[in-house]
Design a protein around this motif. Structure first.
Motif, PDB file in Angstrom:
ATOM      1  N   VAL A   4       0.901  -1.361  -0.157  1.00 29.01           N
ATOM      2  CA  VAL A   4       0.051  -0.091  -0.065  1.00 29.01           C
ATOM      3  C   VAL A   4       0.770   1.133  -0.109  1.00 29.01           C
ATOM      4  O   VAL A   4       0.872   2.232  -0.784  1.00 29.01           O
ATOM      5  N   ARG A   5       1.827   1.200   0.920  1.00 29.70           N
ATOM      6  CA  ARG A   5       2.743   2.393   0.700  1.00 29.70           C
ATOM      7  C   ARG A   5       3.640   2.497  -0.258  1.00 29.70           C
ATOM      8  O   ARG A   5       3.795   3.755  -0.904  1.00 29.70           O
ATOM      9  N   LEU A   6       3.880   1.426  -0.943  1.00 26.47           N
ATOM     10  CA  LEU A   6       4.831   1.464  -2.173  1.00 26.47           C
ATOM     11  C   LEU A   6       4.174   2.031  -3.416  1.00 26.47           C
ATOM     12  O   LEU A   6       4.599   2.921  -4.142  1.00 26.47           O
ATOM     13  N   ILE A   7       2.796   1.839  -3.426  1.00 25.31           N
ATOM     14  CA  ILE A   7       1.932   2.085  -4.678  1.00 25.31           C
ATOM     15  C   ILE A   7       1.505   3.779  -4.305  1.00 25.31           C
ATOM     16  O   ILE A   7       1.715   4.519  -5.335  1.00 25.31           O
ATOM     17  N   MET A   8       1.431   4.192  -3.185  1.00 24.53           N
ATOM     18  CA  MET A   8       1.102   5.441  -2.977  1.00 24.53           C
ATOM     19  C   MET A   8       2.514   6.379  -3.112  1.00 24.53           C
ATOM     20  O   MET A   8       2.401   7.353  -3.676  1.00 24.53           O
ATOM     21  N   LEU A   9       3.629   5.943  -3.041  1.00 27.45           N
ATOM     22  CA  LEU A   9       4.837   6.477  -3.046  1.00 27.45           C
ATOM     23  C   LEU A   9       5.124   6.752  -4.643  1.00 27.45           C
ATOM     24  O   LEU A   9       5.430   7.635  -5.131  1.00 27.45           O
ATOM     25  N   ILE A  10       4.828   5.710  -5.378  1.00 25.40           N
ATOM     26  CA  ILE A  10       4.950   5.541  -6.779  1.00 25.40           C
ATOM     27  C   ILE A  10       3.940   6.483  -7.559  1.00 25.40           C
ATOM     28  O   ILE A  10       4.430   7.378  -8.410  1.00 25.40           O
ATOM     29  N   PHE A  11       2.717   6.841  -6.977  1.00 29.17           N
ATOM     30  CA  PHE A  11       1.623   7.657  -7.510  1.00 29.17           C
ATOM     31  C   PHE A  11       2.313   8.973  -7.166  1.00 29.17           C
ATOM     32  O   PHE A  11       1.932  10.039  -7.976  1.00 29.17           O
ATOM     33  N   PHE A  12       2.988   9.207  -5.861  1.00 30.00           N
ATOM     34  CA  PHE A  12       3.461  10.767  -5.664  1.00 30.00           C
ATOM     35  C   PHE A  12       4.801  11.114  -6.672  1.00 30.00           C
ATOM     36  O   PHE A  12       4.996  12.262  -7.074  1.00 30.00           O
ATOM     37  N   LEU A  13       5.574   9.913  -6.898  1.00 33.18           N
ATOM     38  CA  LEU A  13       6.761  10.056  -7.561  1.00 33.18           C
ATOM     39  C   LEU A  13       6.568  10.437  -9.029  1.00 33.18           C
ATOM     40  O   LEU A  13       7.296  11.170  -9.792  1.00 33.18           O
ATOM     41  N   GLU A  14       5.411   9.782  -9.660  1.00 30.14           N
ATOM     42  CA  GLU A  14       5.177   9.698 -10.956  1.00 30.14           C
ATOM     43  C   GLU A  14       5.355  10.938 -11.668  1.00 30.14           C
ATOM     44  O   GLU A  14       5.926  11.303 -12.717  1.00 30.14           O
ATOM     45  N   PRO A  15       4.441  11.906 -11.095  1.00 33.42           N
ATOM     46  CA  PRO A  15       4.261  13.572 -11.526  1.00 33.42           C
ATOM     47  C   PRO A  15       5.291  14.352 -11.478  1.00 33.42           C
ATOM     48  O   PRO A  15       5.349  15.538 -11.738  1.00 33.42           O
ATOM     49  N   LEU A  16       6.194  14.115 -10.301  1.00 33.24           N
ATOM     50  CA  LEU A  16       7.308  15.014  -9.744  1.00 33.24           C
ATOM     51  C   LEU A  16       7.902  15.727 -10.946  1.00 33.24           C
ATOM     52  O   LEU A  16       8.127  16.816 -10.890  1.00 33.24           O
ATOM     53  N   VAL A  17       8.742  14.811 -11.717  1.00 29.59           N
ATOM     54  CA  VAL A  17       9.540  15.665 -13.006  1.00 29.59           C
ATOM     55  C   VAL A  17       8.274  16.076 -13.897  1.00 29.59           C
ATOM     56  O   VAL A  17       8.941  17.192 -14.535  1.00 29.59           O
ATOM     57  N   PHE A  18       7.415  15.411 -14.034  1.00 27.95           N
ATOM     58  CA  PHE A  18       6.420  16.030 -15.052  1.00 27.95           C
ATOM     59  C   PHE A  18       5.968  17.670 -14.756  1.00 27.95           C
ATOM     60  O   PHE A  18       5.874  18.468 -15.697  1.00 27.95           O
ATOM     61  N   GLY A  19       5.583  17.632 -13.454  1.00 28.33           N
ATOM     62  CA  GLY A  19       5.397  18.883 -12.773  1.00 28.33           C
ATOM     63  C   GLY A  19       6.493  20.071 -13.049  1.00 28.33           C
ATOM     64  O   GLY A  19       6.282  21.126 -13.270  1.00 28.33           O
ATOM     65  N   ASN A  20       7.777  19.462 -12.745  1.00 25.49           N
ATOM     66  CA  ASN A  20       8.879  20.221 -13.058  1.00 25.49           C
ATOM     67  C   ASN A  20       8.912  20.944 -14.368  1.00 25.49           C
ATOM     68  O   ASN A  20       9.149  22.011 -14.620  1.00 25.49           O
ATOM     69  N   TRP A  21       8.585  19.655 -15.577  1.00 21.50           N
ATOM     70  CA  TRP A  21       8.592  20.272 -16.666  1.00 21.50           C
ATOM     71  C   TRP A  21       7.308  21.589 -17.106  1.00 21.50           C
ATOM     72  O   TRP A  21       7.770  22.467 -17.869  1.00 21.50           O
ATOM     73  N   LEU A  22       6.266  21.371 -16.410  1.00 18.24           N
ATOM     74  CA  LEU A  22       5.229  22.274 -16.624  1.00 18.24           C
ATOM     75  C   LEU A  22       5.772  23.755 -16.185  1.00 18.24           C
ATOM     76  O   LEU A  22       5.267  24.615 -16.956  1.00 18.24           O
ATOM     77  N   SER A  23       6.435  23.677 -15.176  1.00 16.75           N
ATOM     78  CA  SER A  23       6.778  25.059 -14.656  1.00 16.75           C
ATOM     79  C   SER A  23       7.674  25.839 -15.554  1.00 16.75           C
ATOM     80  O   SER A  23       7.948  27.044 -15.368  1.00 16.75           O
ATOM     81  N   ARG A  24       8.391  25.070 -16.538  1.00 15.71           N
ATOM     82  CA  ARG A  24       9.527  25.783 -17.415  1.00 15.71           C
ATOM     83  C   ARG A  24       9.136  25.734 -18.851  1.00 15.71           C
ATOM     84  O   ARG A  24       9.735  26.151 -19.565  1.00 15.71           O
ATOM     85  N   ILE A  25       7.790  25.313 -19.041  1.00 17.28           N
ATOM     86  CA  ILE A  25       7.351  25.617 -20.445  1.00 17.28           C
ATOM     87  C   ILE A  25       7.440  27.065 -21.081  1.00 17.28           C
ATOM     88  O   ILE A  25       8.018  27.179 -22.289  1.00 17.28           O
ATOM     89  N   PRO A  26       7.201  28.110 -20.373  1.00 19.43           N
ATOM     90  CA  PRO A  26       7.407  29.414 -20.827  1.00 19.43           C
ATOM     91  C   PRO A  26       8.734  29.724 -21.232  1.00 19.43           C
ATOM     92  O   PRO A  26       9.267  30.380 -22.102  1.00 19.43           O
ATOM     93  N   GLU A  27       9.859  29.093 -20.454  1.00 19.49           N
ATOM     94  CA  GLU A  27      11.416  29.025 -20.944  1.00 19.49           C
ATOM     95  C   GLU A  27      11.486  28.575 -22.143  1.00 19.49           C
ATOM     96  O   GLU A  27      12.213  29.039 -23.093  1.00 19.49           O
ATOM     97  N   VAL A  28      11.143  27.322 -22.242  1.00 23.05           N
ATOM     98  CA  VAL A  28      11.192  26.784 -23.707  1.00 23.05           C
ATOM     99  C   VAL A  28      10.842  27.321 -24.651  1.00 23.05           C
ATOM    100  O   VAL A  28      11.192  27.477 -25.785  1.00 23.05           O
ATOM    101  N   GLN A  29       9.310  28.112 -24.506  1.00 25.32           N
ATOM    102  CA  GLN A  29       8.742  28.878 -25.478  1.00 25.32           C
ATOM    103  C   GLN A  29       9.578  29.889 -25.850  1.00 25.32           C
ATOM    104  O   GLN A  29       9.773  30.422 -26.966  1.00 25.32           O
ATOM    105  N   ALA A  30      10.004  30.654 -24.825  1.00 24.75           N
ATOM    106  CA  ALA A  30      10.985  31.700 -25.035  1.00 24.75           C
ATOM    107  C   ALA A  30      12.268  31.394 -25.782  1.00 24.75           C
ATOM    108  O   ALA A  30      12.595  32.015 -26.862  1.00 24.75           O
TER     109      ALA A  30
END
Length: 389
Positions: A4-30
């Motif tokens: 149970v704890r492992l799958i919850m950890l995976i759900f937390f980890l999966e979007p971490l880097v993706f969220g990082n990317w979302l915050s940098r989209i304006p820089e890539v656009q520029a």
């Protein structure tokens, strides 16, 4: 660490880097000097590949096993997410995001299948909480990305740093899950073809989810526009409308499993749809920031448990769990993408307030289809959950 704890950890980890990317989209656009339309074209790579892979995702998952698919697709997605900052034109960014989107779809399918398996084995309701951890993960990832940007770290540097930290933990957590053979339909009913009309039980669950998909997709695109045009909210405060939506979406998911145990799936779904519908009705008369923010918060709380409930119900309809979730996910993605477009078209001619009123009929449809969740309610042990009304 328990499953149970492992799958919850995976759900937390999966979007971490993706969220990082979302915050940098304006820089890539520029950096690429892309006009908004050109950026939108490049960003389409991810949802397009998502939809292209989902017709085959269920069979892939059944062939290799959910745990193996989760580890491989998760690792591949993280590695590809180090590349967007290296894109040199629209096609290269499109291809990078398309590759990431295909692996993201496979990873999320495998995550949901594993979560449903663990939920059944543990005799404990966890699906909504898992999705709550996903919501927190994407928020944390976005915050970390923005923070790294303030320290002057390049897009590629920030993404590589995130992957170096997240990837080993994610692979470790995946390997700690048991290598369980794929679960086949108990009645030997073949998995429904993606290109045919799904069985009635699955089709109703998919139709139930469309109202929430349309609503969720519309909040990110149009909440700020609504506050600006209809309530006169200052530009600096526009983001607080969506922040309120996202905060209550996360809070609702963390409360969802306890409420599901107490109320049952159908009653909980009716309660949540009613709250979301109330928020949509409030939007139709909101004339200041506070009313608008309250409406967005009600909508976020109301749709919070919709997809987790739909996943649980889809897993128990005829066919294989992975195939059913793949079909549900594809229809959800279609609603998520099409909803904002429909609202934008209505807003073009009638204004954004009328455009967002489109949410009222689609949520009413979801309300009438809450009974479709009963197969999932029967599957979750009667000892842990009351029957739905």
């Amino acid at each position: 660490m328990t499953q149970v704890r492992l799958i919850m950890l995976i759900f937390f980890l999966e979007p971490l880097v993706f969220g990082n990317w979302l915050s940098r989209i304006p820089e890539v656009q520029a950096g690429l000097a892309l006009r908004p339309a050109e950026l939108a074209l490049a960003l389409l790579g991810m949802p397009i590949s998502n939809l292209l892979i989902l017709p085959f995702a269920g069979r892939i998952c059944d062939a290799v096993g959910a745990r193996n698919l989760l580890i491989c697709s998760f690792a591949g997605m993280l590695l590809i997410l180090t590349l967007p900052g290296l894109a040199f034109n629209i096609p290269s960014l499109f291809l990078i995001l398309a590759s990431c989107g295909a692996l993201l779809a496979l990873a999320e399918l495998a995550m949901n299948v594993e979560a449903a398996r663990i939920e059944e084995e543990a005799g404990r309701l966890i699906m909504s909480t898992c999705h709550g951890f996903w919501s927190v993960g994407i928020g944390v990832g976005s915050f970390v990305g923005a923070t790294l940007a303030t320290f002057g770290l390049t897009v590629t540097g920030a993404l590589v740093l995130s992957v170096v930290i997240v990837l080993p933990v994610a692979v470790w957590a995946g390997l700690r899950l048991p290598a369980v053979e794929p679960v086949k339909a108990a009645d030997h009913t073949p998995s429904p073809s993606f290109f045919a009309i799904p069985p009635k039980a699955l089709l109703l669950v998919c139709l139930f989810s469309i109202g929430f998909a349309v609503t969720e997709g519309s909040m990110g695109d149009w909440s700020g526009i609504f506050l600006r045009d209809e309530t006169g909210t200052p530009i600096a405060m526009l983001g607080y409308g969506y922040a309120t939506f996202a905060a209550l979406l996360s809070a609702g998911r963390f409360m969802g499993d306890a409420l599901r145990k107490r109320l049952g799936m159908v009653v909980l779904a009716r309660l949540c749809v009613s709250i979301a519908l109330g928020g949509a009705l409030l939007l139709s008369v909101a004339d200041n920031f506070w009313m608008g923010a309250a409406a967005f918060g009600m909508i976020g709380l109301g749709i919070s448990v919709a997809f987790p409930l739909a996943v649980t119900a889809a897993m128990t309809t005829p066919g294989t769990p992975a195939g059913n979730v793949a079909i549900l996910s594809a229809i959800y993605v279609l609603g998520f993408l099409a909803g904002p477009l429909v609202i934008g078209g209505l807003a073009e001619f009638f204004g954004i307030r009328i455009g967002l009123m489109f949410l009222i009929p689609v949520l009413l449809i979801s309300l009438t289809l809450t009974g479709s969740l009963r197969p999932g309610e029967r599957k979750t042990a009667a000892a842990t959950e009351p029957a739905g009304a």
